[in-house]
Design a protein around this motif. Structure first.
Motif, mmCIF file in Angstrom:
data_model
loop_
_atom_site.group_PDB
_atom_site.id
_atom_site.type_symbol
_atom_site.label_atom_id
_atom_site.label_comp_id
_atom_site.label_asym_id
_atom_site.label_seq_id
_atom_site.Cartn_x
_atom_site.Cartn_y
_atom_site.Cartn_z
ATOM 1 N N LYS A 1 0.840 -1.194 0.000
ATOM 2 C CA LYS A 1 0.000 0.000 0.000
ATOM 3 C C LYS A 1 0.877 1.246 0.000
ATOM 4 O O LYS A 1 1.848 1.329 0.758
ATOM 5 N N LYS A 2 0.500 2.213 -0.827
ATOM 6 C CA LYS A 2 1.252 3.463 -0.916
ATOM 7 C C LYS A 2 1.180 4.210 0.411
ATOM 8 O O LYS A 2 0.141 4.232 1.071
ATOM 9 N N GLU A 3 2.312 4.797 0.804
ATOM 10 C CA GLU A 3 2.366 5.489 2.091
ATOM 11 C C GLU A 3 1.380 6.646 2.152
ATOM 12 O O GLU A 3 1.006 7.226 1.136
ATOM 13 N N ARG A 4 0.976 6.971 3.371
ATOM 14 C CA ARG A 4 0.109 8.122 3.594
ATOM 15 C C ARG A 4 0.899 9.386 3.295
ATOM 16 O O ARG A 4 1.972 9.615 3.845
ATOM 17 N N SER A 5 0.383 10.202 2.406
ATOM 18 C CA SER A 5 1.101 11.423 2.019
ATOM 19 C C SER A 5 1.018 12.459 3.132
ATOM 20 O O SER A 5 0.020 12.557 3.839
ATOM 21 N N PHE A 6 2.080 13.223 3.309
ATOM 22 C CA PHE A 6 2.067 14.326 4.253
ATOM 23 C C PHE A 6 2.861 15.476 3.657
ATOM 24 O O PHE A 6 3.850 15.297 2.944
ATOM 25 N N LEU A 7 2.427 16.684 3.949
ATOM 26 C CA LEU A 7 2.902 17.880 3.260
ATOM 27 C C LEU A 7 4.380 18.161 3.494
ATOM 28 O O LEU A 7 5.047 18.726 2.632
ATOM 29 N N GLU A 8 4.911 17.782 4.654
ATOM 30 C CA GLU A 8 6.259 18.206 5.008
ATOM 31 C C GLU A 8 7.361 17.323 4.438
ATOM 32 O O GLU A 8 8.537 17.637 4.590
ATOM 33 N N LYS A 9 7.026 16.219 3.801
ATOM 34 C CA LYS A 9 8.049 15.319 3.254
ATOM 35 C C LYS A 9 8.853 16.028 2.168
ATOM 36 O O LYS A 9 8.294 16.621 1.246
ATOM 37 N N GLN A 10 10.180 15.951 2.270
ATOM 38 C CA GLN A 10 11.055 16.595 1.292
ATOM 39 C C GLN A 10 11.778 15.557 0.434
ATOM 40 O O GLN A 10 12.054 14.446 0.875
ATOM 41 N N GLN A 11 12.080 15.954 -0.796
ATOM 42 C CA GLN A 11 12.899 15.162 -1.698
ATOM 43 C C GLN A 11 13.788 16.099 -2.505
ATOM 44 O O GLN A 11 13.591 17.314 -2.507
ATOM 45 N N ALA A 12 14.763 15.527 -3.190
ATOM 46 C CA ALA A 12 15.659 16.332 -4.018
ATOM 47 C C ALA A 12 14.957 16.721 -5.320
ATOM 48 O O ALA A 12 14.341 15.874 -5.972
ATOM 49 N N TYR A 13 15.064 17.980 -5.684
ATOM 50 C CA TYR A 13 14.526 18.477 -6.950
ATOM 51 C C TYR A 13 15.685 19.002 -7.799
ATOM 52 O O TYR A 13 16.587 19.683 -7.292
ATOM 53 N N PHE A 14 15.625 18.688 -9.078
ATOM 54 C CA PHE A 14 16.619 19.163 -10.033
ATOM 55 C C PHE A 14 16.035 20.372 -10.751
ATOM 56 O O PHE A 14 14.939 20.291 -11.323
ATOM 57 N N ILE A 15 16.732 21.508 -10.702
ATOM 58 C CA ILE A 15 16.222 22.761 -11.269
ATOM 59 C C ILE A 15 17.207 23.311 -12.298
ATOM 60 O O ILE A 15 18.417 23.336 -12.054
ATOM 61 N N LYS A 16 16.675 23.734 -13.433
ATOM 62 C CA LYS A 16 17.498 24.384 -14.454
ATOM 63 C C LYS A 16 16.893 25.742 -14.783
ATOM 64 O O LYS A 16 15.693 25.856 -15.039
ATOM 65 N N THR A 17 17.752 26.770 -14.754
ATOM 66 C CA THR A 17 17.311 28.120 -15.097
ATOM 67 C C THR A 17 18.018 28.595 -16.371
ATOM 68 O O THR A 17 19.078 28.083 -16.728
ATOM 69 N N GLU A 18 17.423 29.590 -17.000
ATOM 70 C CA GLU A 18 17.965 30.112 -18.254
ATOM 71 C C GLU A 18 18.416 31.550 -18.050
ATOM 72 O O GLU A 18 17.707 32.366 -17.476
ATOM 73 N N ASN A 19 19.651 31.851 -18.500
ATOM 74 C CA ASN A 19 20.240 33.192 -18.485
ATOM 75 C C ASN A 19 20.584 33.693 -17.073
ATOM 76 O O ASN A 19 21.716 34.083 -16.812
ATOM 77 N N ILE A 20 19.623 33.687 -16.192
ATOM 78 C CA ILE A 20 19.832 34.254 -14.850
ATOM 79 C C ILE A 20 19.843 33.130 -13.799
ATOM 80 O O ILE A 20 18.974 32.262 -13.826
ATOM 81 N N PRO A 21 20.800 33.157 -12.863
ATOM 82 C CA PRO A 21 20.798 32.166 -11.772
ATOM 83 C C PRO A 21 19.614 32.380 -10.838
ATOM 84 O O PRO A 21 18.956 33.422 -10.862
#
Length: 390
Positions: free
Chosen positions: A156-176
């Motif tokens: 069974k899929k875990e109960r979701s909760f708002l505070e759980k964090q994971q790594a996100y990969f972010i790419k920006t264009e021109n400006i950091p």
């Protein structure tokens, strides 16, 4: 005048003795409370963010899961395992046998639990091992698996909760990215700048889903933002139990041992339960000759809410029942400090919205705290005035 001076001298001595007795009784009361009822802890790392933040000061109940009596009775009061550096605060020659009183409640799935780190090899006595705090996601007898970074318990899929964090990969264009704004205005702390290529900037940031959406809507120069999930065929070398091609995002299935059950042993799973044999002091020679093994203790599977920045059961295995310390009750103080220099008190900021709150944030005791402080101040002033008139 002579008798008057003697009387005053005697009264001063009596008052001094009373004060000394009061201090001694307060120390004894504090020691008993600290050892047998509740103990203060501080969160030093970000493994439980955003449920618990670095700088949160907790009170942890030792009686909810059953009071565990001290195993190492000879130690310096109000210390844990070390005084300074590697100088131990306890004597390990004499030890009491493990004993735990009946619990008020058993450990429930998704409880936040304080426990002694099983793999602390610097301290052999259970109650002197380092303290960890994680979320108990797997109970004895459960089947744990992780697919694409999503936890499944007994399929069974875990109960979701708002505070759980994971790594996100972010790419920006021109400006950091405006990192200063993220840190100060959005309270985002774990930001890693990967680099720049062809005027595109790359980041890895620990976020919960809400923060990820907010950042995406806020910065127009973001090309994409997505969860950084490891590929299924990528093997992390430090993953438990080191004999499978698992990683933090693709893990298991793994069965959690339960007291009294019989485990059928085979070449594929015997490596998983090697640690169990060590905990339960079973000779490996005896194990080789057996097809089944009867488990002597309950075990638990712990994970941090900051899923991609947590050293937990995915990396070092099960937590035996006798390693469990207690249940966090509430946050009595919270300080936002500079993580690179936490002792710099001039950079400290009190998080008033977290003080005197339960761990789930649903209830606040701040008003009671102010009431108690007010009564104490009035009592102190009254006592001082009374003593000055005598």
């Amino acid at each position: 005048n002579f008798f008057k001076k003697i009387t005053i001298f005697k009264m001063k001595n009596i008052k001094k003795k009373e004060e000394n007795i009061g201090i001694l009784l307060a120390m004894i009361f504090s020691f008993i409370t600290h050892t047998y009822i509740v103990q203060p802890f501080v969160i030093p790392t970000s493994s439980m963010e955003r449920t618990l933040l670095v700088g949160d000061f907790l009170l942890v109940s030792k009686i909810h899961y059953g009071l565990r009596m001290p195993i190492s009775p000879i130690y310096i009061p109000f210390t844990h395992n070390n005084i300074i550096g590697n100088i131990k605060s306890y004597i390990s020659i004499f030890q009491w046998p493990y004993f735990r009183f009946s619990s008020i409640q058993s450990v429930q799935r998704n409880d936040i639990v304080v426990f002694n780190f099983p793999k602390d090899h610097n301290h052999k006595i259970i109650d002197r091992k380092d303290h960890y705090i994680k979320r108990c996601v797997g109970l004895p007898g459960d089947l744990i698996s992780i697919k694409k970074g999503i936890l499944f318990v007994n399929s069974k899929k875990e109960r979701s909760f708002l505070e759980k964090q994971q790594a996100y990969f972010i790419k920006t264009e021109n400006i950091p990215l405006n990192v200063e704004y993220l840190e100060k205005e959005m309270d985002v702390k774990d930001i890693e700048y990967i680099g720049e290529k062809n005027n595109e900037h790359f980041y890895q940031i620990m976020l919960n889903e809400k923060k990820a959406v907010d950042i995406k809507n806020l910065f127009e120069n973001i090309i994409f933002i997505k969860k950084y999930i490891l590929p299924i065929h990528f093997k992390e070398h430090y993953i438990f139990p080191n004999h499978f091609d698992w990683n933090r995002d693709f893990f298991g299935p793994l069965h959690i041992p339960k007291k009294g059950e019989f485990i059928k042993l085979n070449p594929k799973n015997i490596h998983i339960y090697n640690e169990i044999f060590n905990y339960e002091k079973v000779e490996k020679i005896d194990i080789v000759s057996k097809k089944y093994y009867k488990v002597k203790n309950n075990y638990y599977f712990m994970m941090g809410d900051n899923r991609h920045n947590s050293s937990d059961s995915r990396y070092w295995g099960f937590v035996p029942e006798d390693h469990i310390v207690g249940k966090p009750i509430f946050i009595w103080m919270s300080i936002d400090w500079d993580r690179k220099s936490p002792i710099n008190i001039f950079s400290w900021k009190f998080r008033w919205d977290r003080m005197m709150k339960t761990i789930d944030g649903k209830h606040s005791y701040l008003s009671l705290f102010f009431l108690f402080s007010f009564v104490y101040i009035i009592y102190f002033l009254f006592k001082s005035e009374k003593s000055s008139t005598q």
